[in-house]
Design a protein around this motif. Structure first.
Motif, mmCIF file in Angstrom:
data_model
loop_
_atom_site.group_PDB
_atom_site.id
_atom_site.type_symbol
_atom_site.label_atom_id
_atom_site.label_comp_id
_atom_site.label_asym_id
_atom_site.label_seq_id
_atom_site.Cartn_x
_atom_site.Cartn_y
_atom_site.Cartn_z
ATOM 1 N N VAL A 187 0.848 -1.191 0.000
ATOM 2 C CA VAL A 187 0.000 0.000 0.000
ATOM 3 C C VAL A 187 0.881 1.238 0.000
ATOM 4 C CG1 VAL A 187 -1.742 1.329 1.252
ATOM 5 C CG2 VAL A 187 -1.875 -1.162 1.215
ATOM 6 N N LEU A 188 0.563 2.194 -0.873
ATOM 7 C CA LEU A 188 1.242 3.490 -0.892
ATOM 8 C C LEU A 188 0.293 4.533 -0.325
ATOM 9 C CD1 LEU A 188 3.555 4.987 -3.528
ATOM 10 C CD2 LEU A 188 1.593 6.330 -2.803
ATOM 11 N N SER A 189 0.804 5.374 0.571
ATOM 12 C CA SER A 189 -0.027 6.391 1.226
ATOM 13 C C SER A 189 0.508 7.778 0.911
ATOM 14 C CB SER A 189 -0.046 6.183 2.743
ATOM 15 O OG SER A 189 -0.577 4.911 3.069
ATOM 16 N N ILE A 190 -0.430 8.689 0.597
ATOM 17 C CA ILE A 190 -0.109 10.101 0.375
ATOM 18 C C ILE A 190 -1.117 10.914 1.175
ATOM 19 C CG2 ILE A 190 0.063 11.973 -1.315
ATOM 20 C CD1 ILE A 190 0.727 9.902 -3.421
ATOM 21 N N ASP A 191 -0.612 11.750 2.076
ATOM 22 C CA ASP A 191 -1.487 12.572 2.928
ATOM 23 C C ASP A 191 -2.542 11.720 3.623
ATOM 24 O OD1 ASP A 191 -0.133 14.863 2.209
ATOM 25 O OD2 ASP A 191 -1.449 15.303 0.521
ATOM 26 N N GLU A 192 -2.107 10.586 4.181
ATOM 27 C CA GLU A 192 -2.951 9.675 4.953
ATOM 28 C C GLU A 192 -4.042 9.004 4.119
ATOM 29 O OE1 GLU A 192 -4.457 11.704 8.351
ATOM 30 O OE2 GLU A 192 -2.474 12.021 9.255
ATOM 31 N N VAL A 193 -3.976 9.134 2.805
ATOM 32 C CA VAL A 193 -4.897 8.420 1.913
ATOM 33 C C VAL A 193 -4.151 7.228 1.320
ATOM 34 C CG1 VAL A 193 -6.353 8.552 -0.138
ATOM 35 C CG2 VAL A 193 -6.133 10.539 1.370
ATOM 36 N N GLU A 194 -4.746 6.029 1.445
ATOM 37 C CA GLU A 194 -4.078 4.807 0.998
ATOM 38 C C GLU A 194 -4.481 4.461 -0.432
ATOM 39 O OE1 GLU A 194 -4.874 1.684 3.756
ATOM 40 O OE2 GLU A 194 -3.506 2.495 5.289
ATOM 41 N N TYR A 195 -3.467 4.048 -1.223
ATOM 42 C CA TYR A 195 -3.684 3.612 -2.602
ATOM 43 C C TYR A 195 -3.084 2.212 -2.739
ATOM 44 C CZ TYR A 195 -4.477 8.612 -3.266
ATOM 45 O OH TYR A 195 -4.950 9.895 -3.167
ATOM 46 N N PRO A 196 -3.924 1.164 -2.806
ATOM 47 C CA PRO A 196 -3.400 -0.208 -2.903
ATOM 48 C C PRO A 196 -2.597 -0.399 -4.186
ATOM 49 C CG PRO A 196 -5.742 -0.194 -2.324
ATOM 50 C CD PRO A 196 -5.400 1.197 -2.740
ATOM 51 N N MET A 197 -1.475 -1.087 -4.058
ATOM 52 C CA MET A 197 -0.639 -1.413 -5.211
ATOM 53 C C MET A 197 -1.078 -2.764 -5.783
ATOM 54 S SD MET A 197 3.086 -0.092 -3.786
ATOM 55 C CE MET A 197 3.795 0.081 -5.425
ATOM 56 N N THR A 198 -0.781 -2.981 -7.067
ATOM 57 C CA THR A 198 -1.219 -4.173 -7.778
ATOM 58 C C THR A 198 -0.046 -5.103 -8.017
ATOM 59 O OG1 THR A 198 -2.912 -2.860 -8.891
ATOM 60 C CG2 THR A 198 -2.413 -5.015 -9.835
ATOM 61 N N HIS A 199 -0.283 -6.390 -7.791
ATOM 62 C CA HIS A 199 0.764 -7.384 -8.007
ATOM 63 C C HIS A 199 0.993 -7.577 -9.504
ATOM 64 C CE1 HIS A 199 2.391 -11.670 -7.882
ATOM 65 N NE2 HIS A 199 3.280 -10.916 -7.260
ATOM 66 N N GLN A 200 2.265 -7.564 -9.917
ATOM 67 C CA GLN A 200 2.597 -7.741 -11.324
ATOM 68 C C GLN A 200 2.884 -9.200 -11.628
ATOM 69 O OE1 GLN A 200 5.746 -4.594 -11.695
ATOM 70 N NE2 GLN A 200 4.588 -4.112 -13.541
ATOM 71 N N THR A 201 2.314 -9.650 -12.719
ATOM 72 C CA THR A 201 2.570 -11.027 -13.159
ATOM 73 C C THR A 201 3.037 -11.062 -14.604
ATOM 74 O OG1 THR A 201 0.230 -11.245 -13.799
ATOM 75 C CG2 THR A 201 0.851 -11.988 -11.588
#
Length: 389
Positions: A187-201
């Motif tokens: 998870v990447l967070s900017i200003d306490e807002v979370e943005y889930p990251m995606t697994h690469q295949t």
């Protein structure tokens, strides 16, 4: 006999249930005065009948056991290295905050161990602790500058291993991470807002370990227009997290305002004159517009202001980094009279794609409005000055 058995089951149902479970080779414990409710290791609840619990190599191991019923004065956790070896005991004492919670800590653990917990007359079945290391994370920032800024001076391409970079305002940033072990979540967070990251295949992740990516999408990274601080938190397949999230900063590389210079050939003009102004505007990435601000100051102190456009970039045209010209100004519409003062300032606005550009200004130039006699007097004064020099 049947009556006695039925009476025993009625009076002691828990003992009876355990008895029949053990007849069927179950592992249930007979009821005890002390009841072990939950076991936590390093803050995470343990499933004593599940997979071995994972702890981080070389870090402290803290046991927290919650009890009910008759509480003992103390307890213990007995540990023994798997495969044979020395064992150790961790004393479990009631905590100050809650006397039903017994806690103890082992300074560090380097090898997998088996353990059992004893409190009062209660105990747990043998369980295992496996030792794992935390994942190592490498961050890659893919920077795509805005179209107008694309060039050798722009920061573009992957920035591997860097967590602090500077980008042109409006750049797009794509964040990728590579871990040396499998991750369950990133998870990447900017200003306490979370943005889930995606697994690469796909092939992009080949040879880079376990790879995760955050596409800019609707996040602030789609077009960075101000300084951004971000953090990345990961959870591996053993439910372990980094000691602290990875921190990074994306700064804005200054895109300076256009530089503008302007000059005039003469200071004194007639009311109907068309004086020439020579100007030059230059910018790092291109000039979008050039205009001139005109201010008439009358003898009574009143002022009149207006703006005239000298140049504007055509739609779809490629901006030039420098724009220079000698413009003859038509002053007929200003209705100047002798004694007025005309101040002009050349303005240059840079090109920033769909975003509004910034404007730079030249030093103000001043015309004195006079008549023919005043012009001749100014010329005469200039000749006398030249003669003196």
């Amino acid at each position: 006999t049947a009556a006695l058995v039925a009476a025993g089951i009625g009076f002691y149902p828990d003992y009876a249930a355990t008895f029949f479970s053990r007849l069927l080779l179950g592992s249930d414990h007979y009821p005890t005065a002390t009841i072990i409710e939950t076991v936590k290791i390093n803050g995470r609840e343990v499933d004593l009948e599940g997979e071995p619990h994972a702890v981080v190599e070389g870090q402290p191991v803290r046991f927290e056991v919650t009890c009910s019923g008759r509480l003992p004065h103390t307890g213990r956790a007995e540990l023994e290295i798997l495969g044979g070896g020395a064992g150790t005991t961790v004393v479990l004492d009631p905590t100050v905050e809650d006397h039903t919670v017994f806690a103890g800590e082992l300074a560090r653990l380097a090898d997998p161990v088996g353990y059992q917990i004893y409190l009062g007359d209660a105990w747990t079945d043998p369980a295992e602790l496996m030792v794992v290391r935390l994942p190592t994370i490498e961050v890659t920032l893919d920077v795509t500058p805005p179209d107008y800024a694309a060039g050798p001076e722009a920061t573009s391409g992957p920035q591997i291993g860097l967590r602090q970079i500077s980008v042109i305002e409006g750049s797009q940033v794509r964040v990728r991470i590579a871990a040396d072990k499998l991750l369950k979540k990133a998870v990447l967070s900017i200003d306490e807002v979370e943005y889930p990251m995606t697994h690469q295949t796909d092939r992009e992740s080949e040879g880079r370990g376990d790879s995760w990516v955050l596409e800019p999408g609707q996040s602030p990274l789609a077009a960075v227009v101000e300084r951004l601080g971000y953090s990345i938190a990961v959870t591996d397949v053993h439910d372990l997290q980094l000691e602290r999230p990875l921190q990074g900063v994306i700064r804005i590389k200054p895109d300076r305002r256009p530089r503008v210079t302007a000059s005039i050939l003469t200071e004194y003009i007639l009311p109907t004159a068309r004086p020439t102004v020579v100007y030059e505007v230059w910018d790092d990435y291109g000039v979008a517009r050039v205009s001139i601000l005109r201010q008439v100051v009358h003898e009574d102190g009143q002022t009149e202001d207006d703006e005239a456009e000298l140049y504007k970039l055509a739609d779809g045209a490629k901006p030039e980094s420098t724009k220079q010209a000698a413009e003859r100004l038509d002053l007929g519409g200003l209705k100047l009279v002798k004694g007025d003062q005309l101040r002009i300032t050349v303005c240059g606005t840079d090109y920033r794609g769909p975003r509004r550009g910034k404007t730079g200004f030249s030093e103000p130039l001043v015309f004195q409005v006079t008549d023919v006699a005043g012009i001749l007097a100014a010329i005469s004064e200039a000749d006398k000055r030249s003669a003196r020099e």
